[in-house]
Design a protein around this motif. Structure first.
Motif, PDB file in Angstrom:
ATOM      1  N   VAL A  53       0.845  -1.203   0.000  1.00  0.00           N
ATOM      2  CA  VAL A  53       0.000   0.000   0.000  1.00  0.00           C
ATOM      3  C   VAL A  53       0.875   1.245   0.000  1.00  0.00           C
ATOM      4  O   VAL A  53       0.609   2.208  -0.737  1.00  0.00           O
ATOM      5  CB  VAL A  53      -0.939   0.007   1.227  1.00  0.00           C
ATOM      6  N   TRP A  54       1.916   1.222   0.806  1.00  0.00           N
ATOM      7  CA  TRP A  54       2.833   2.374   0.912  1.00  0.00           C
ATOM      8  C   TRP A  54       3.509   2.660  -0.432  1.00  0.00           C
ATOM      9  O   TRP A  54       3.624   3.813  -0.851  1.00  0.00           O
ATOM     10  CB  TRP A  54       3.886   2.080   1.980  1.00  0.00           C
ATOM     11  N   ILE A  55       3.939   1.609  -1.111  1.00  0.00           N
ATOM     12  CA  ILE A  55       4.565   1.779  -2.425  1.00  0.00           C
ATOM     13  C   ILE A  55       3.586   2.403  -3.408  1.00  0.00           C
ATOM     14  O   ILE A  55       3.929   3.338  -4.145  1.00  0.00           O
ATOM     15  CB  ILE A  55       5.069   0.421  -2.962  1.00  0.00           C
ATOM     16  N   GLY A  56       2.346   1.894  -3.425  1.00  0.00           N
ATOM     17  CA  GLY A  56       1.349   2.415  -4.346  1.00  0.00           C
ATOM     18  C   GLY A  56       1.052   3.888  -4.120  1.00  0.00           C
ATOM     19  O   GLY A  56       0.989   4.678  -5.069  1.00  0.00           O
ATOM     20  N   VAL A  57       0.885   4.273  -2.863  1.00  0.00           N
ATOM     21  CA  VAL A  57       0.578   5.668  -2.528  1.00  0.00           C
ATOM     22  C   VAL A  57       1.728   6.584  -2.893  1.00  0.00           C
ATOM     23  O   VAL A  57       1.533   7.669  -3.469  1.00  0.00           O
ATOM     24  CB  VAL A  57       0.235   5.798  -1.029  1.00  0.00           C
ATOM     25  N   CYS A  69       3.232  14.182 -13.788  1.00  0.00           N
ATOM     26  CA  CYS A  69       2.235  13.979 -14.859  1.00  0.00           C
ATOM     27  C   CYS A  69       0.856  14.551 -14.551  1.00  0.00           C
ATOM     28  O   CYS A  69       0.025  14.641 -15.454  1.00  0.00           O
ATOM     29  CB  CYS A  69       2.097  12.487 -15.160  1.00  0.00           C
ATOM     30  N   GLY A  70       0.592  14.866 -13.289  1.00  0.00           N
ATOM     31  CA  GLY A  70      -0.724  15.378 -12.944  1.00  0.00           C
ATOM     32  C   GLY A  70      -1.556  14.368 -12.176  1.00  0.00           C
ATOM     33  O   GLY A  70      -1.277  13.161 -12.190  1.00  0.00           O
ATOM     34  N   SER A  71      -2.587  14.856 -11.523  1.00  0.00           N
ATOM     35  CA  SER A  71      -3.392  14.022 -10.635  1.00  0.00           C
ATOM     36  C   SER A  71      -4.215  12.966 -11.367  1.00  0.00           C
ATOM     37  O   SER A  71      -4.472  11.884 -10.826  1.00  0.00           O
ATOM     38  CB  SER A  71      -4.323  14.906  -9.799  1.00  0.00           C
ATOM     39  N   VAL A  72      -4.647  13.256 -12.595  1.00  0.00           N
ATOM     40  CA  VAL A  72      -5.465  12.297 -13.347  1.00  0.00           C
ATOM     41  C   VAL A  72      -4.697  10.998 -13.576  1.00  0.00           C
ATOM     42  O   VAL A  72      -5.201   9.895 -13.324  1.00  0.00           O
ATOM     43  CB  VAL A  72      -5.915  12.893 -14.697  1.00  0.00           C
ATOM     44  N   TYR A  73      -3.458  11.110 -14.049  1.00  0.00           N
ATOM     45  CA  TYR A  73      -2.626   9.929 -14.279  1.00  0.00           C
ATOM     46  C   TYR A  73      -2.296   9.226 -12.963  1.00  0.00           C
ATOM     47  O   TYR A  73      -2.162   7.998 -12.923  1.00  0.00           O
ATOM     48  CB  TYR A  73      -1.337  10.321 -14.993  1.00  0.00           C
ATOM     49  N   PHE A  78      -3.160   5.347 -12.191  1.00  0.00           N
ATOM     50  CA  PHE A  78      -2.123   4.412 -11.742  1.00  0.00           C
ATOM     51  C   PHE A  78      -2.523   3.747 -10.436  1.00  0.00           C
ATOM     52  O   PHE A  78      -2.402   2.519 -10.286  1.00  0.00           O
ATOM     53  CB  PHE A  78      -0.793   5.146 -11.558  1.00  0.00           C
ATOM     54  N   LEU A  79      -2.993   4.554  -9.466  1.00  0.00           N
ATOM     55  CA  LEU A  79      -3.341   4.007  -8.156  1.00  0.00           C
ATOM     56  C   LEU A  79      -4.492   3.012  -8.261  1.00  0.00           C
ATOM     57  O   LEU A  79      -4.520   2.009  -7.540  1.00  0.00           O
ATOM     58  CB  LEU A  79      -3.715   5.150  -7.200  1.00  0.00           C
ATOM     59  N   PHE A  80      -5.426   3.279  -9.155  1.00  0.00           N
ATOM     60  CA  PHE A  80      -6.550   2.361  -9.359  1.00  0.00           C
ATOM     61  C   PHE A  80      -6.058   0.997  -9.833  1.00  0.00           C
ATOM     62  O   PHE A  80      -6.419  -0.043  -9.262  1.00  0.00           O
ATOM     63  CB  PHE A  80      -7.533   2.949 -10.381  1.00  0.00           C
ATOM     64  N   PHE A  93      -2.968  -0.195  -9.743  1.00  0.00           N
ATOM     65  CA  PHE A  93      -2.044  -0.764  -8.764  1.00  0.00           C
ATOM     66  C   PHE A  93      -2.824  -1.471  -7.655  1.00  0.00           C
ATOM     67  O   PHE A  93      -2.485  -2.590  -7.247  1.00  0.00           O
ATOM     68  CB  PHE A  93      -1.168   0.340  -8.162  1.00  0.00           C
ATOM     69  N   THR A  94      -3.883  -0.810  -7.176  1.00  0.00           N
ATOM     70  CA  THR A  94      -4.717  -1.393  -6.127  1.00  0.00           C
ATOM     71  C   THR A  94      -5.436  -2.635  -6.620  1.00  0.00           C
ATOM     72  O   THR A  94      -5.476  -3.669  -5.923  1.00  0.00           O
ATOM     73  CB  THR A  94      -5.756  -0.360  -5.641  1.00  0.00           C
ATOM     74  N   LEU A  95      -5.997  -2.549  -7.804  1.00  0.00           N
ATOM     75  CA  LEU A  95      -6.748  -3.671  -8.361  1.00  0.00           C
ATOM     76  C   LEU A  95      -5.860  -4.870  -8.636  1.00  0.00           C
ATOM     77  O   LEU A  95      -6.220  -6.014  -8.300  1.00  0.00           O
ATOM     78  CB  LEU A  95      -7.444  -3.233  -9.654  1.00  0.00           C
ATOM     79  N   CYS A  96      -4.708  -4.634  -9.216  1.00  0.00           N
ATOM     80  CA  CYS A  96      -3.858  -5.734  -9.685  1.00  0.00           C
ATOM     81  C   CYS A  96      -2.897  -6.273  -8.622  1.00  0.00           C
ATOM     82  O   CYS A  96      -2.488  -7.441  -8.701  1.00  0.00           O
ATOM     83  CB  CYS A  96      -3.054  -5.288 -10.906  1.00  0.00           C
ATOM     84  N   LEU A  97      -2.527  -5.460  -7.653  1.00  0.00           N
ATOM     85  CA  LEU A  97      -1.548  -5.896  -6.653  1.00  0.00           C
ATOM     86  C   LEU A  97      -2.086  -5.895  -5.230  1.00  0.00           C
ATOM     87  O   LEU A  97      -2.023  -6.906  -4.527  1.00  0.00           O
ATOM     88  CB  LEU A  97      -0.299  -5.005  -6.733  1.00  0.00           C
ATOM     89  N   THR A  98      -2.628  -4.760  -4.800  1.00  0.00           N
ATOM     90  CA  THR A  98      -3.015  -4.611  -3.398  1.00  0.00           C
ATOM     91  C   THR A  98      -4.170  -5.530  -3.014  1.00  0.00           C
ATOM     92  O   THR A  98      -4.138  -6.174  -1.957  1.00  0.00           O
ATOM     93  CB  THR A  98      -3.397  -3.149  -3.101  1.00  0.00           C
ATOM     94  N   ILE A  99      -5.206  -5.597  -3.847  1.00  0.00           N
ATOM     95  CA  ILE A  99      -6.384  -6.407  -3.508  1.00  0.00           C
ATOM     96  C   ILE A  99      -6.060  -7.902  -3.456  1.00  0.00           C
ATOM     97  O   ILE A  99      -6.433  -8.571  -2.479  1.00  0.00           O
ATOM     98  CB  ILE A  99      -7.540  -6.106  -4.483  1.00  0.00           C
ATOM     99  N   PRO A 100      -5.384  -8.486  -4.462  1.00  0.00           N
ATOM    100  CA  PRO A 100      -5.014  -9.903  -4.326  1.00  0.00           C
ATOM    101  C   PRO A 100      -4.142 -10.175  -3.105  1.00  0.00           C
ATOM    102  O   PRO A 100      -4.266 -11.228  -2.467  1.00  0.00           O
ATOM    103  CB  PRO A 100      -4.250 -10.192  -5.628  1.00  0.00           C
ATOM    104  N   LEU A 101      -3.275  -9.225  -2.778  1.00  0.00           N
ATOM    105  CA  LEU A 101      -2.431  -9.379  -1.597  1.00  0.00           C
ATOM    106  C   LEU A 101      -3.269  -9.334  -0.329  1.00  0.00           C
ATOM    107  O   LEU A 101      -3.013 -10.069   0.633  1.00  0.00           O
ATOM    108  CB  LEU A 101      -1.366  -8.280  -1.571  1.00  0.00           C
ATOM    109  N   PHE A 102      -4.287  -8.485  -0.309  1.00  0.00           N
ATOM    110  CA  PHE A 102      -5.183  -8.423   0.848  1.00  0.00           C
ATOM    111  C   PHE A 102      -5.913  -9.751   1.038  1.00  0.00           C
ATOM    112  O   PHE A 102      -6.047 -10.241   2.168  1.00  0.00           O
ATOM    113  CB  PHE A 102      -6.198  -7.299   0.682  1.00  0.00           C
ATOM    114  N   PHE A 103      -6.378 -10.341  -0.044  1.00  0.00           N
ATOM    115  CA  PHE A 103      -7.062 -11.637   0.059  1.00  0.00           C
ATOM    116  C   PHE A 103      -6.103 -12.712   0.550  1.00  0.00           C
ATOM    117  O   PHE A 103      -6.501 -13.621   1.288  1.00  0.00           O
ATOM    118  CB  PHE A 103      -7.676 -12.027  -1.289  1.00  0.00           C
TER     119      PHE A 103
END
Length: 267
Positions: A34-38, A48-52, A56-58, A60-70
């Motif tokens: 989570v810390w890396i993603g943030v 690059c701006g807040s949109v990008y 990215f965070l979306f 990153f969370t979907l592909c890495l953080t959520i499976p790790l949480f499970f």
């Protein structure tokens, strides 16, 4: 439920008493992700701006953080079942592509079930936001009314109410993650359906359990204590859902009606 929040918390503490070190290490792996993603999203915002950054965070969370949480939740579930897993097992859902995509399937299934409700709940918020924007009146060449500039509080209030209502509706699926990690063979639709059935009688108890952690949640806002409080939260959640599933199955057995679905708690 026959066991209240205090009993669940005592059980969670007892289960963690001899397993705290590996639970902390397992939680650290997840929190570090989570810390890396943030932090990476912050860097992207700078260049690059807040949109990008949000995009990215979306992903990153979907592909890495959520499976790790499970994986962390599975580790916790097996811990309360007296199975001696190592902290490395939090990467379990990365071990095979079918497991990985099954996690994503569950996440998207919940998302699409809640999406229509979210749209309905946030329509008033969107309507108030539109009225608070000057370009709407400029588009129709209408003078901006004074009251449109005083909709900040109405917007905040409506958004807060909509968020709480969405959380309330989402509670019908709060048991699904545990059903998912408890039985590898369970279908995603079955996990959601069983969660919907069981949670009808246990959602209120779960809400009380969350509120009983208010002090710990406030302490956890300082980030560092999460290393120790996250294992406590997850263990209490696993104990609560284990009791909810067990009581549901016992209730169905007493009714002795074959047309009611049951769920056998596995590992």
């Amino acid at each position: 439920m026959t066991v209240g929040s205090s009993g669940i918390k005592k059980t969670a503490k007892s289960l963690l008493s001899g397993n705290m070190l590996k639970s902390v290490i397992s939680s650290l792996v997840f929190l570090f992700c989570v810390w890396i993603g943030v932090n990476l999203s912050t860097v992207i915002t700078t260049f690059c701006g807040s949109v990008y950054s949000y995009i990215f965070l979306f992903f990153f969370t979907l592909c890495l953080t959520i499976p790790l949480f499970f994986g962390l939740l599975r580790f916790t579930w097996r811990l309360i079942k007296d199975l001696d897993d190592k902290p490395i097992s939090v990467f379990y859902y990365f071990s095979h592509i079918s497991l990985y995509f099954k996690v994503l399937k569950l996440v998207f299934a919940v998302f699409f079930k809640l999406l229509p409700i979210a749209v309905i709940l946030f329509l008033p918020v969107f309507f108030i936001w539109v009225l608070s924007q000057s370009f709407i009146f400029e588009m129709f060449d209408i003078s901006i009314p004074l009251w449109s500039r005083n909709l900040t509080y109405a917007l905040f209030f409506s958004r807060t109410i909509s968020n709480f209502l969405l959380i309330f509706f989402s509670l019908k699926y709060y048991i699904a993650p545990v059903l998912f990690v408890a039985d590898e063979k369970i279908d995603v639709r079955e996990a959601l359906y069983m969660s919907y059935v069981i949670s009808k009688k246990t959602s209120l108890d779960f809400i009380f359990l969350i509120f009983s952690f208010t002090g710990w949640i406030i302490v956890s806002l300082f980030a560092f204590p999460l290393i120790f409080t996250l294992p406590y939260f997850l263990t209490a959640y696993a104990v609560h859902t284990d009791l909810a599933i067990t009581e549901y199955n016992e209730h169905i057995e007493k009714l002795n009606e074959k047309n009611y679905p049951t769920f056998s708690v596995g590992v």
